[in-house]
Structure formats: structure tokens, C-alpha cells
Motif scaffolding. Structure first.
Motif, PDB file in Angstrom:
ATOM      1  N   LYS B  74       0.926  -1.059   0.183  1.00  0.00           N
ATOM      2  CA  LYS B  74       0.066  -0.140  -0.131  1.00  0.00           C
ATOM      3  C   LYS B  74       0.924   1.216   0.055  1.00  0.00           C
ATOM      4  N   ALA B  75       1.987   1.362   0.790  1.00  0.00           N
ATOM      5  CA  ALA B  75       2.729   2.407   0.847  1.00  0.00           C
ATOM      6  C   ALA B  75       3.499   2.527  -0.392  1.00  0.00           C
ATOM      7  N   TYR B  76       3.909   1.577  -0.735  1.00  0.00           N
ATOM      8  CA  TYR B  76       4.548   1.499  -2.205  1.00  0.00           C
ATOM      9  C   TYR B  76       3.732   2.140  -3.481  1.00  0.00           C
ATOM     10  N   ILE B  77       2.416   1.710  -3.422  1.00  0.00           N
ATOM     11  CA  ILE B  77       1.907   2.056  -4.782  1.00  0.00           C
ATOM     12  C   ILE B  77       1.197   3.669  -4.354  1.00  0.00           C
ATOM     13  N   PHE B  78       1.061   4.075  -3.066  1.00  0.00           N
ATOM     14  CA  PHE B  78       0.675   5.409  -3.126  1.00  0.00           C
ATOM     15  C   PHE B  78       1.925   6.156  -3.219  1.00  0.00           C
ATOM     16  N   LYS B  79       2.859   6.006  -2.561  1.00  0.00           N
ATOM     17  CA  LYS B  79       4.115   6.889  -2.970  1.00  0.00           C
ATOM     18  C   LYS B  79       4.306   6.829  -4.247  1.00  0.00           C
ATOM     19  N   THR B  80       4.514   5.854  -4.886  1.00  0.00           N
ATOM     20  CA  THR B  80       4.861   5.834  -6.437  1.00  0.00           C
ATOM     21  C   THR B  80       3.720   6.598  -7.287  1.00  0.00           C
ATOM     22  N   ALA B  81       2.297   6.298  -6.920  1.00  0.00           N
ATOM     23  CA  ALA B  81       1.312   7.073  -7.643  1.00  0.00           C
ATOM     24  C   ALA B  81       1.535   8.636  -7.270  1.00  0.00           C
ATOM     25  N   SER B  82       1.984   9.123  -6.226  1.00  0.00           N
ATOM     26  CA  SER B  82       1.889  10.270  -5.910  1.00  0.00           C
ATOM     27  C   SER B  82       2.947  10.868  -6.525  1.00  0.00           C
ATOM     28  N   ASN B  83       4.118  10.421  -6.814  1.00  0.00           N
ATOM     29  CA  ASN B  83       5.294  10.771  -7.516  1.00  0.00           C
ATOM     30  C   ASN B  83       4.858  11.017  -8.966  1.00  0.00           C
ATOM     31  N   THR B  84       4.490   9.978  -9.695  1.00  0.00           N
ATOM     32  CA  THR B  84       4.032   9.985 -10.897  1.00  0.00           C
ATOM     33  C   THR B  84       3.094  11.041 -11.216  1.00  0.00           C
ATOM     34  N   ALA B  85       1.989  11.130 -10.273  1.00  0.00           N
ATOM     35  CA  ALA B  85       0.982  12.223 -10.741  1.00  0.00           C
ATOM     36  C   ALA B  85       1.772  13.676 -10.740  1.00  0.00           C
ATOM     37  N   GLN B 154      -1.510   6.666   9.754  1.00  0.00           N
ATOM     38  CA  GLN B 154      -1.269   5.829   8.624  1.00  0.00           C
ATOM     39  C   GLN B 154      -0.292   6.474   7.674  1.00  0.00           C
ATOM     40  N   VAL B 155      -0.359   7.878   7.554  1.00  0.00           N
ATOM     41  CA  VAL B 155       0.753   8.622   6.846  1.00  0.00           C
ATOM     42  C   VAL B 155       2.069   8.373   7.621  1.00  0.00           C
ATOM     43  N   ALA B 156       2.046   8.584   8.840  1.00  0.00           N
ATOM     44  CA  ALA B 156       3.168   8.384   9.569  1.00  0.00           C
ATOM     45  C   ALA B 156       3.743   7.153   9.320  1.00  0.00           C
ATOM     46  N   GLY B 157       2.821   5.918   9.373  1.00  0.00           N
ATOM     47  CA  GLY B 157       3.462   4.510   9.278  1.00  0.00           C
ATOM     48  C   GLY B 157       4.021   4.591   7.950  1.00  0.00           C
ATOM     49  N   ILE B 158       3.656   4.837   6.677  1.00  0.00           N
ATOM     50  CA  ILE B 158       4.090   4.819   5.513  1.00  0.00           C
ATOM     51  C   ILE B 158       5.253   5.789   5.147  1.00  0.00           C
ATOM     52  N   LEU B 159       5.352   7.025   5.735  1.00  0.00           N
ATOM     53  CA  LEU B 159       6.730   7.812   5.515  1.00  0.00           C
ATOM     54  C   LEU B 159       7.621   7.521   6.495  1.00  0.00           C
ATOM     55  N   GLY B 160       7.430   6.670   7.555  1.00  0.00           N
ATOM     56  CA  GLY B 160       8.391   6.382   8.622  1.00  0.00           C
ATOM     57  C   GLY B 160       8.430   7.869   9.415  1.00  0.00           C
ATOM     58  N   LEU B 161       7.336   8.511   9.724  1.00  0.00           N
ATOM     59  CA  LEU B 161       7.569   9.564  10.649  1.00  0.00           C
ATOM     60  C   LEU B 161       6.941   9.477  12.155  1.00  0.00           C
ATOM     61  N   THR B 162       6.771  10.095  12.960  1.00  0.00           N
ATOM     62  CA  THR B 162       5.622  10.242  14.103  1.00  0.00           C
ATOM     63  C   THR B 162       4.617  10.970  13.574  1.00  0.00           C
ATOM     64  N   SER B 163       3.373  10.714  14.011  1.00  0.00           N
ATOM     65  CA  SER B 163       2.392  11.531  13.685  1.00  0.00           C
ATOM     66  C   SER B 163       2.489  12.990  13.959  1.00  0.00           C
ATOM     67  N   GLY B 164       2.933  13.163  15.156  1.00  0.00           N
ATOM     68  CA  GLY B 164       3.206  14.585  15.535  1.00  0.00           C
ATOM     69  C   GLY B 164       3.793  15.523  14.263  1.00  0.00           C
ATOM     70  N   THR B 165       4.884  14.689  13.683  1.00  0.00           N
ATOM     71  CA  THR B 165       5.755  15.329  12.709  1.00  0.00           C
ATOM     72  C   THR B 165       5.145  15.562  11.303  1.00  0.00           C
ATOM     73  N   VAL B 166       4.059  14.639  11.253  1.00  0.00           N
ATOM     74  CA  VAL B 166       3.241  14.746   9.853  1.00  0.00           C
ATOM     75  C   VAL B 166       2.366  15.756  10.100  1.00  0.00           C
ATOM     76  N   ARG B 167       1.727  15.877  11.377  1.00  0.00           N
ATOM     77  CA  ARG B 167       0.898  17.125  11.339  1.00  0.00           C
ATOM     78  C   ARG B 167       1.637  18.673  11.320  1.00  0.00           C
ATOM     79  N   VAL B 168       2.712  18.460  11.828  1.00  0.00           N
ATOM     80  CA  VAL B 168       3.586  19.764  11.543  1.00  0.00           C
ATOM     81  C   VAL B 168       3.912  20.195  10.076  1.00  0.00           C
TER      82      VAL B 168
END
Lengths: 156, 186
Positions: B74-85, B154-168
Motif C-alpha cells: 500500500k505504501a509503495y503504490i501510494f508513494k509511487t502514484a503520488s510521484n507519478t502524478a 497511517q501517513v506516519a506509518g508509510i513515511l516512517g515519521l511520527t504522527s506529530g511530525t506529520v501534523r507539523v
């Protein structure tokens, strides 16, 4: 260890609540300041515009067959055995399924109407009967007072 | 099928991916396809671009093969799709800039006024344009959270960040977009 983590989480929640209350958008001094400061108004306006744009992007609907089209195109470049498999066939005709809330949304108006009718009926019933009770009690009191006064005068 | 079409089909078949059992690609498509299409639609807003980005994404996934299959598909396809878009948006911007310059030139030559109306479509296009210019991490957060409909966790899990960092990061992305859009309107 778990206790320590939950204490830490509680503290963080309290801190964020405190910050939101005294330094967040809800805080009165912030609102008062923004009402007078043109620079802050401009900043908030720009952020609002971005948020509006994002919600516009989120709410823009696409064709119901877009998923099928995309799947067909993607499946088309996979190897032959996959292209002709049963799952691939079902992917080619897949459609975006609306969520439960969206499905229920079409019944929303009628459900709301019925609920409003029931609410009005209940309110009417409760209101009318309690009002009638009140009138009855008040009337009884008034009559009792009248008779007690007049009988008292007659006797006197 | 005539001879010409047949030869094209054979040539294309030579490029077709897949060796061994690739049925996991189809199951990934079935599981996450709808959400991915939604996200791509929100980023791109054009059906043909959505189909192109979707195809590219699954082509890349299938190219990984069974052995190099990503742990978090899931992480792979969302990241790849975002970059392609985003690449598609950048390409589109270049085309539009060229067309706009051409239109302005023609309008100036013929003495017409260039219209500059404000509408919802314009805000959407502006936002898409500026989103493509955001730093990668901020853009990924904004795309996955706001357009992919994922929770901060979920975003934090995919990007390897904490959810606090994602919010920031999300707030910083919005701030930057606001700054750029504000400057443009001045």
C-alpha cells in the motif's frame, strides 16, 4: 513502563488542550487581535483559501467508470495469463462502491422528515397535556379559593 | 487482426511484465485500487492522466516481481502514484505555460483583453500547480492526508515519521501554499 507512557500521553493531551484554550484560534485574545490586525487577517485569509481549495479538490466527483477504465489500462500491460484471469476480468468491470453513509444519504431526507414529525408529535402531546394539566390545576385552585373566600364571607 | 496490428501486439508482448506468479499485483489492485484512483483524481483532475498514473504505478509494482515484492504494498503504490502524478502535473504545467504565452501573444497582437476570472476551477488548478512545487516530504504528507484520505497515523506509518511530525509537515505545507497563492494574487 505502560503506566509511564500513559502518564506521558495524558500530560501531552493536557498541554495541547491548555495551548488550544489559551493560545489557539478559540482564544479570545487571538480573535480580538486578528479582528484588528490586517497582516494576520491576510495570513488567515490565505490559509483559509488553501483549506477551501483542498476541500474543493476532495469534493470534486469523478465518473463512476473511472476505476474500471484505470484497471483495464493497468491490467492491459500485465502478462497474458494475468490479463485473462478471472480476477482481472472482475477488475475490468469494477466500480467505485459508495460508502455506507453515502448510500444512506439518499434516505436521509425522508428519515429526517419522519423524525421531525415524531418529535413534533411528542412535543405537542407532552406540551398540550402538561398545559392542560396546568390549566386544570390552576382552575381548581382558583375555584377552591373563590369558594373558600365567599363561603367565609357568607359565614362571617 | 491484420499483419500490422499483430506485429505491434507481438512487440508490446515483448515488453509485458511478469514472470512467475504475479497474482499478488491483481489482489493489491483490487484491495487499494479504488482509494488510489480517488487520490489520483484529486491530484490530477483528468481521467486520462489518472489512468496513465495508475497504469505506471502498477507497472512499477509488477516490475518488482515476486522476489522484490514490497513489504508494504500500500505504501509503495501510494508513494509511487503520488510521484507519478506530480511528474504529470509538472509536464502539464510546462505545456500550459507554453500555451498561455502563445495565447497572450495572440491576444496582445489582436488587442483583446486577457480574461482573469476567479472561480473554483481556478483555485483547484492553482493548488495543484503549487502542490507540485512543495518539498517532497511536505507534499507527500499533504497528498496522502488531504487527497488520499489517510489518517495522520497511517501517513506516519508509510513515511516512517511520527504522527506529530506529520501534523507539523501538513501545517507547513499549507502555510507555504498560502504564501505562494497569496503572492500570486497580490
Amino acid at each position: 513502563m505502560n503506566n509511564k507512557i500513559s502518564r506521558c500521553r495524558r500530560l501531552r493531551e493536557r498541554l495541547s488542550d491548555f495551548a488550544a484554550k489559551y493560545a489557539g484560534w478559540e482564544a479570545k485574545w487571538v480573535q480580538d487581535h486578528v479582528a484588528q490586525c490586517p497582516r494576520c487577517q491576510k495570513r488567515f485569509g490565505a490559509i483559509g483559501k488553501v483549506e477551501l481549495g483542498l476541500s474543493l479538490l476532495r469534493t470534486e466527483p469523478h465518473g463512476l467508470d473511472l476505476l474500471a477504465k484505470a484497471n483495464t489500462k493497468a491490467v492491459g500491460v500485465l502478462k497474458h495469463s494475468l490479463r485473462n484471469s478471472v480476477p482481472a476480468e472482475s477488475l475490468r468491470i469494477a466500480r467505485v462502491e459508495p460508502g455506507r453513509l453515502e448510500v444512506l444519504a439518499k434516505y436521509g431526507r425522508s428519515v429526517l422528515g419522519t423524525a421531525a414529525c415524531f418529535a413534533i408529535l411528542i412535543l405537542l402531546k407532552v406540551g398540550i397535556f402538561s398545559a392542560m394539566d396546568n390549566i386544570e390545576q390552576q382552575g381548581e385552585k382558583a375555584i377552591a379559593q373563590y369558594y373558600s373566600e365567599h363561603t367565609g364571607q357568607d359565614i362571617s | 487482426m491484420d499483419a500490422k496490428t499483430a506485429s505491434v501486439a507481438i512487440n508490446l508482448d515483448g515488453l509485458l511484465v511478469g514472470s512467475g506468479s504475479d497474482s499478488w499485483v491483481l489482489s493489491t489492485m483490487k484491495e487499494h485500487g479504488a482509494a488510489l484512483v480517488n487520490m489520483l483524481w484529486r491530484i490530477l483532475g483528468r481521467e486520462e492522466d489518472v489512468c496513465d498514473a495508475y497504469q505506471d504505478t502498477f507497472l512499477q509494482l509488477a516490475n518488482c516481481g515476486e522476489k522484490l515484492k514490497p513489504i508494504n504494498a500500500k505504501a509503495y503504490i501510494f508513494k509511487t502514484a503520488s510521484n507519478t502524478a506530480i511528474s504529470i502535473i509538472r509536464r502539464r504545467q510546462m505545456d500550459e505555460r507554453f500555451k498561455k504565452n502563445l495565447a497572450v501573444d495572440i491576444a496582445l497582437k489582436s488587442g483583446e483583453e486577457v480574461e482573469n476570472d476567479f472561480d473554483a476551477g481556478q483555485v483547484r488548478e492553482e493548488l495543484r500547480k503549487y502542490m507540485a512545487e512543495l518539498p517532497e516530504m511536505l507534499r507527500d504528507v499533504l497528498v496522502m492526508h488531504d487527497l488520499g484520505g489517510m489518517q495522520y497515523e497511517q501517513v506516519a506509518g508509510i513515511l516512517g515519521l511520527t504522527s506529530g511530525t506529520v501534523r507539523v509537515y501538513r501545517f507547513k505545507a499549507v502555510q507555504l501554499l498560502a504564501l505562494w497563492m497569496g503572492k500570486k494574487n497580490e
